[in-house]
Design a protein around this motif. Structure first.
Motif, PDB file in Angstrom:
ATOM      1  N   ILE A 170       0.728  -1.381   0.036  1.00  0.00           N
ATOM      2  CA  ILE A 170      -0.051  -0.208   0.057  1.00  0.00           C
ATOM      3  C   ILE A 170       0.872   1.253  -0.222  1.00  0.00           C
ATOM      4  O   ILE A 170       1.757   1.324   0.893  1.00  0.00           O
ATOM      5  CB  ILE A 170      -0.986   0.065   1.199  1.00  0.00           C
ATOM      6  CG1 ILE A 170      -1.626  -1.244   1.481  1.00  0.00           C
ATOM      7  CG2 ILE A 170      -1.746   1.211   1.155  1.00  0.00           C
ATOM      8  CD1 ILE A 170      -2.591  -1.314   2.619  1.00  0.00           C
ATOM      9  N   PRO A 171       0.886   2.121  -0.788  1.00  0.00           N
ATOM     10  CA  PRO A 171      -0.209   2.403  -1.794  1.00  0.00           C
ATOM     11  C   PRO A 171       0.320   1.723  -3.326  1.00  0.00           C
ATOM     12  O   PRO A 171      -0.396   1.765  -4.359  1.00  0.00           O
ATOM     13  CB  PRO A 171      -0.549   3.819  -2.049  1.00  0.00           C
ATOM     14  CG  PRO A 171       0.909   4.245  -1.982  1.00  0.00           C
ATOM     15  CD  PRO A 171       1.647   3.276  -0.756  1.00  0.00           C
ATOM     16  N   ASP A 172       1.524   1.121  -3.357  1.00  0.00           N
ATOM     17  CA  ASP A 172       2.109   0.535  -4.747  1.00  0.00           C
ATOM     18  C   ASP A 172       1.168  -0.528  -5.626  1.00  0.00           C
ATOM     19  O   ASP A 172       1.104  -0.122  -6.782  1.00  0.00           O
ATOM     20  CB  ASP A 172       3.366  -0.085  -4.423  1.00  0.00           C
ATOM     21  CG  ASP A 172       4.392   0.770  -3.988  1.00  0.00           C
ATOM     22  OD1 ASP A 172       4.317   2.100  -3.819  1.00  0.00           O
ATOM     23  OD2 ASP A 172       5.815   0.642  -3.578  1.00  0.00           O
ATOM     24  N   ASP A 173       0.560  -1.284  -4.934  1.00  0.00           N
ATOM     25  CA  ASP A 173      -0.291  -2.331  -5.291  1.00  0.00           C
ATOM     26  C   ASP A 173      -1.708  -1.846  -5.204  1.00  0.00           C
ATOM     27  O   ASP A 173      -2.507  -1.890  -6.381  1.00  0.00           O
ATOM     28  CB  ASP A 173      -0.214  -3.609  -4.959  1.00  0.00           C
ATOM     29  CG  ASP A 173       1.447  -4.300  -5.040  1.00  0.00           C
ATOM     30  OD1 ASP A 173       1.766  -3.950  -6.352  1.00  0.00           O
ATOM     31  OD2 ASP A 173       1.910  -4.648  -4.096  1.00  0.00           O
ATOM     32  N   ILE A 174      -2.190  -1.250  -4.265  1.00  0.00           N
ATOM     33  CA  ILE A 174      -3.426  -0.928  -3.920  1.00  0.00           C
ATOM     34  C   ILE A 174      -3.526   0.412  -2.899  1.00  0.00           C
ATOM     35  O   ILE A 174      -2.933   0.416  -2.012  1.00  0.00           O
ATOM     36  CB  ILE A 174      -4.469  -1.931  -3.112  1.00  0.00           C
ATOM     37  CG1 ILE A 174      -4.558  -3.169  -4.171  1.00  0.00           C
ATOM     38  CG2 ILE A 174      -5.955  -1.285  -2.984  1.00  0.00           C
ATOM     39  CD1 ILE A 174      -5.218  -4.232  -3.842  1.00  0.00           C
ATOM     40  N   SER A 175      -4.391   1.439  -3.365  1.00  0.00           N
ATOM     41  CA  SER A 175      -4.622   2.756  -2.617  1.00  0.00           C
ATOM     42  C   SER A 175      -5.900   2.311  -1.837  1.00  0.00           C
ATOM     43  O   SER A 175      -6.800   1.653  -2.199  1.00  0.00           O
ATOM     44  CB  SER A 175      -4.855   3.740  -3.563  1.00  0.00           C
ATOM     45  OG  SER A 175      -3.541   4.166  -4.020  1.00  0.00           O
ATOM     46  N   VAL A 176      -5.880   2.894  -0.455  1.00  0.00           N
ATOM     47  CA  VAL A 176      -6.955   2.746   0.581  1.00  0.00           C
ATOM     48  C   VAL A 176      -7.226   4.084   1.124  1.00  0.00           C
ATOM     49  O   VAL A 176      -6.180   4.902   1.727  1.00  0.00           O
ATOM     50  CB  VAL A 176      -6.459   1.687   1.567  1.00  0.00           C
ATOM     51  CG1 VAL A 176      -7.776   1.646   2.616  1.00  0.00           C
ATOM     52  CG2 VAL A 176      -6.160   0.301   1.156  1.00  0.00           C
ATOM     53  N   THR A 177      -8.678   4.312   1.141  1.00  0.00           N
ATOM     54  CA  THR A 177      -9.082   5.507   1.956  1.00  0.00           C
ATOM     55  C   THR A 177      -9.864   5.135   2.935  1.00  0.00           C
ATOM     56  O   THR A 177     -10.611   4.202   2.880  1.00  0.00           O
ATOM     57  CB  THR A 177      -9.870   6.506   1.010  1.00  0.00           C
ATOM     58  OG1 THR A 177     -11.084   5.815   0.512  1.00  0.00           O
ATOM     59  CG2 THR A 177      -9.009   6.786  -0.186  1.00  0.00           C
ATOM     60  N   GLY A 178      -9.916   5.866   3.903  1.00  0.00           N
ATOM     61  CA  GLY A 178     -10.755   5.860   5.039  1.00  0.00           C
ATOM     62  C   GLY A 178     -11.924   6.772   5.203  1.00  0.00           C
ATOM     63  O   GLY A 178     -12.228   7.786   4.269  1.00  0.00           O
ATOM     64  N   PHE A 179     -12.504   7.139   6.481  1.00  0.00           N
ATOM     65  CA  PHE A 179     -13.509   8.024   6.725  1.00  0.00           C
ATOM     66  C   PHE A 179     -13.453   8.295   8.265  1.00  0.00           C
ATOM     67  O   PHE A 179     -13.824   7.115   8.983  1.00  0.00           O
ATOM     68  CB  PHE A 179     -14.724   7.682   6.211  1.00  0.00           C
ATOM     69  CG  PHE A 179     -15.533   8.973   5.508  1.00  0.00           C
ATOM     70  CD1 PHE A 179     -16.029   9.122   4.400  1.00  0.00           C
ATOM     71  CD2 PHE A 179     -16.183   9.593   6.557  1.00  0.00           C
ATOM     72  CE1 PHE A 179     -16.641  10.206   3.833  1.00  0.00           C
ATOM     73  CE2 PHE A 179     -16.972  10.821   6.093  1.00  0.00           C
ATOM     74  CZ  PHE A 179     -17.124  10.866   4.960  1.00  0.00           C
ATOM     75  N   ASP A 180     -13.290   9.373   8.781  1.00  0.00           N
ATOM     76  CA  ASP A 180     -13.621   9.889  10.290  1.00  0.00           C
ATOM     77  C   ASP A 180     -12.478  10.535  10.783  1.00  0.00           C
ATOM     78  O   ASP A 180     -12.510  11.213  11.680  1.00  0.00           O
ATOM     79  CB  ASP A 180     -13.991   8.471  11.092  1.00  0.00           C
ATOM     80  CG  ASP A 180     -15.550   8.201  10.811  1.00  0.00           C
ATOM     81  OD1 ASP A 180     -16.133   8.983  10.017  1.00  0.00           O
ATOM     82  OD2 ASP A 180     -15.764   6.783  11.432  1.00  0.00           O
ATOM     83  N   ASN A 181     -11.098  10.016  10.376  1.00  0.00           N
ATOM     84  CA  ASN A 181      -9.844  10.465  11.003  1.00  0.00           C
ATOM     85  C   ASN A 181      -9.963  10.238  12.403  1.00  0.00           C
ATOM     86  O   ASN A 181      -9.515  11.050  13.112  1.00  0.00           O
ATOM     87  CB  ASN A 181      -9.791  11.885  10.511  1.00  0.00           C
ATOM     88  CG  ASN A 181      -8.157  12.461  11.273  1.00  0.00           C
ATOM     89  OD1 ASN A 181      -7.492  11.750  11.115  1.00  0.00           O
ATOM     90  ND2 ASN A 181      -8.175  13.627  11.768  1.00  0.00           N
ATOM     91  N   VAL A 182     -10.200   8.803  12.851  1.00  0.00           N
ATOM     92  CA  VAL A 182      -9.651   8.593  14.176  1.00  0.00           C
ATOM     93  C   VAL A 182      -8.208   8.663  14.489  1.00  0.00           C
ATOM     94  O   VAL A 182      -7.183   8.671  13.508  1.00  0.00           O
ATOM     95  CB  VAL A 182     -10.165   6.974  14.500  1.00  0.00           C
ATOM     96  CG1 VAL A 182     -11.793   6.893  14.386  1.00  0.00           C
ATOM     97  CG2 VAL A 182      -9.416   5.785  13.767  1.00  0.00           C
ATOM     98  N   LYS A 183      -7.908   8.711  15.827  1.00  0.00           N
ATOM     99  CA  LYS A 183      -6.479   9.228  16.113  1.00  0.00           C
ATOM    100  C   LYS A 183      -5.564   8.233  15.548  1.00  0.00           C
ATOM    101  O   LYS A 183      -4.206   8.672  15.071  1.00  0.00           O
ATOM    102  CB  LYS A 183      -6.440   9.291  17.604  1.00  0.00           C
ATOM    103  CG  LYS A 183      -5.086  10.004  17.967  1.00  0.00           C
ATOM    104  CD  LYS A 183      -5.003  10.066  19.548  1.00  0.00           C
ATOM    105  CE  LYS A 183      -3.739  10.766  19.836  1.00  0.00           C
ATOM    106  NZ  LYS A 183      -3.814  11.150  21.521  1.00  0.00           N
TER     107      LYS A 183
END
Length: 335
Positions: free
Chosen positions: A264-277
């Motif tokens: 990550i991210p060379d093979d797959i990019s990942v996004t989240g949601f919320d911005n926990v610490k």
């Protein structure tokens, strides 16, 4: 025992002003409220809320329904709720419902039996039973993050989830990604719909087809992220980027991606949601949407107390700002 007269002397205001500040803080200026609360703290004064409740018919308590108390995002909202409630003379009763209808009904009934003055709902469900639905029509209630489902109209504090979904999609498409996966949370909720339609609108505008098998998952948990990533990685073609509808899902997805020997991210990019610490300390740090959770909690109390005091609401929908935090979990498509 320290009394209200001592507080008034320390604050330099009348005892009537001290009493008004403690009972109806919205009726005094912010400057006066700050002086009085500082004097209360300095004097160690403890108002007799039990006596007050007998006179006013109020409990000076509010109920907060939480679908999952261990979720760090909810804890940030509760922190804001607790702080604002204390400033306004209310105690907070937390109900960890675990998404169980019976628990919701039990905690919500506290408002109907005068054990609490109002209710804050952090889930999308209507928390009262069918038998109590008519009585609940006039109950002070506000929802945070979610909107209470059905035709019942209650005020709510939320993010522009549609715009946030679009921002994430533009971010990944800007890196050249065209094959996507989406790991969702509760699919019945409004925020699921808004985030998904935001992403889909950008894909459509870029000529990228949305296919049903791009979407997996149905709960906001690390386990959902693990299982969802495993399912998406088995597809042909494999997605080069995955949207996760909260950070817990993203943490699980990143774990599974690495377990399969991918980078990550060379093979797959990942996004989240919320911005926990913890999202900032992942390896790599997680690209995510920052929600002002603490401020959302404070806003919920402000709106709820206005309802409790039968004051007109300036608006029934409060839209909070978001920020896209670009970190190391997303990057250019490798060709």
């Amino acid at each position: 025992m320290t009394n209200i007269k001592k507080v008034s002397e320390l604050a330099g205001v009348s005892t009537a002003t001290v009493s008004r500040t403690l009972k109806s803080p919205e009726r005094v200026s912010e400057q006066t409220r700050a002086k009085v609360m500082q004097a209360v703290k300095q004097a160690g004064y403890r108002p007799n809320w039990m006596a007050t409740s007998v006179k006013t018919g109020k409990s000076n308590a509010i109920v907060v329904l939480v679908p999952n108390l261990v979720n760090p995002f909810f804890m940030r909202i509760i922190e804001g709720i607790e702080q604002a409630a204390q400033e306004k003379g209310y105690c907070v009763l937390l109900g960890d419902t675990q998404g169980l209808q019976a628990r919701e009904h039990e905690y919500a009934s506290m408002v109907l039996t005068n054990r609490a003055d109002g209710l804050i709902q952090l889930d999308h469900s209507f928390p009262f039973s069918d038998n109590d639905a008519d009585l609940a029509a006039t109950i002070p209630m506000v929802s945070v993050c979610e909107r209470i489902e059905g035709d019942r109209k209650y005020p709510f504090i939320e993010l522009d989830n549609h715009a946030a979904g679009r921002a994430l999609a533009h971010h990944l498409i800007g890196f050249g990604h065209k094959h996507f996966g989406i790991i969702a949370g509760q699919r019945r909720s409004q925020i699921h719909h808004d985030r998904l339609t935001g992403i889909m609108s950008v894909l459509q505008g870029e000529g990228i087809d949305f296919k049903e098998d791009m979407l997996v998952g149905s709960s906001y948990s690390i386990e959902t992220g693990i299982e969802g990533a495993r399912e998406l990685l088995s597809r042909n073609p494999r997605p080069s980027a995955i949207f996760c509808f909260n950070d817990d899902i993203a943490i699980g997805a990143m774990f599974e991606i690495k377990s399969q020997g991918l980078k990550i991210p060379d093979d797959i990019s990942v996004t989240g949601f919320d911005n926990v610490k913890v999202s900032a300390y992942m390896d790599p740090p997680l690209t995510t949407i920052d929600q002002p959770a603490y401020e959302m909690g404070r806003n919920a109390v402000e709106v709820l107390v206005q309802q409790i005091n039968r004051l007109p609401l300036a608006r029934s929908r409060v839209i909070m700002p978001f920020h896209l935090l670009e970190r190391g979990s997303t990057g250019p498509l490798k060709i």
